[in-house]
Design a protein around this motif. Sequence first.
Motif, PDB file in Angstrom:
ATOM      1  N   HIS A  45       0.863  -1.182   0.000  1.00  0.00           N
ATOM      2  CA  HIS A  45       0.000   0.000   0.000  1.00  0.00           C
ATOM      3  C   HIS A  45       0.900   1.232   0.000  1.00  0.00           C
ATOM      4  N   SER A  77      -2.315  -0.988  -3.191  1.00  0.00           N
ATOM      5  CA  SER A  77      -2.958   0.316  -3.364  1.00  0.00           C
ATOM      6  C   SER A  77      -1.913   1.344  -3.739  1.00  0.00           C
ATOM      7  N   PRO A 114      -5.185   1.980   4.468  1.00  0.00           N
ATOM      8  CA  PRO A 114      -5.510   1.423   3.150  1.00  0.00           C
ATOM      9  C   PRO A 114      -6.765   0.551   3.186  1.00  0.00           C
ATOM     10  N   GLY A 118      -8.067  -1.977  -2.656  1.00  0.00           N
ATOM     11  CA  GLY A 118      -6.889  -1.460  -3.339  1.00  0.00           C
ATOM     12  C   GLY A 118      -7.148  -1.017  -4.766  1.00  0.00           C
ATOM     13  N   LEU A 119      -6.364  -1.560  -5.677  1.00  0.00           N
ATOM     14  CA  LEU A 119      -6.441  -1.199  -7.093  1.00  0.00           C
ATOM     15  C   LEU A 119      -7.293  -2.165  -7.906  1.00  0.00           C
TER      16      LEU A 119
END
Length: 127
Positions: A45, A77, A114, A118-119
């Motif tokens: 993260h 992230s 975080p 995340g992504l």
Amino acid sequence: MRNDKLDHCTTNGWTVVSVSGEVDVCSSPAIREAVVRLIDGGHKHFVLDLCHVTFLDSMGLGMIVAITKRLQACAGSLLLTCADARILKVFKAGGLYPVYAFHDSVAEATRHAPEVSGLAGWPYSHT
């Protein structure tokens, strides 16, 4: 990690990587390599602090995209900090401004721990 362009620390679950100076064809490979070493070491993260970057070119953008993809693959992230209109203009010109979460400062970016997701939705999560 400490060199002329890079430093890192951990804050509220985020690995903050501070970059300074020019992020270009000469410096991007070393920055990417340093971040990948952190990822391989278990960090996932990240806040990439660009507040002290004076120049960013297409190689710098490519490096950030490569880091993003690497983090996405390990459920990580990435947040970016930058308040400089000149640097943000490069993201806009490259079509990348809408796909990243930008914050004006590290304190703002690390205010919350975080998220697990995340992504996962990148590049569509910030449009």
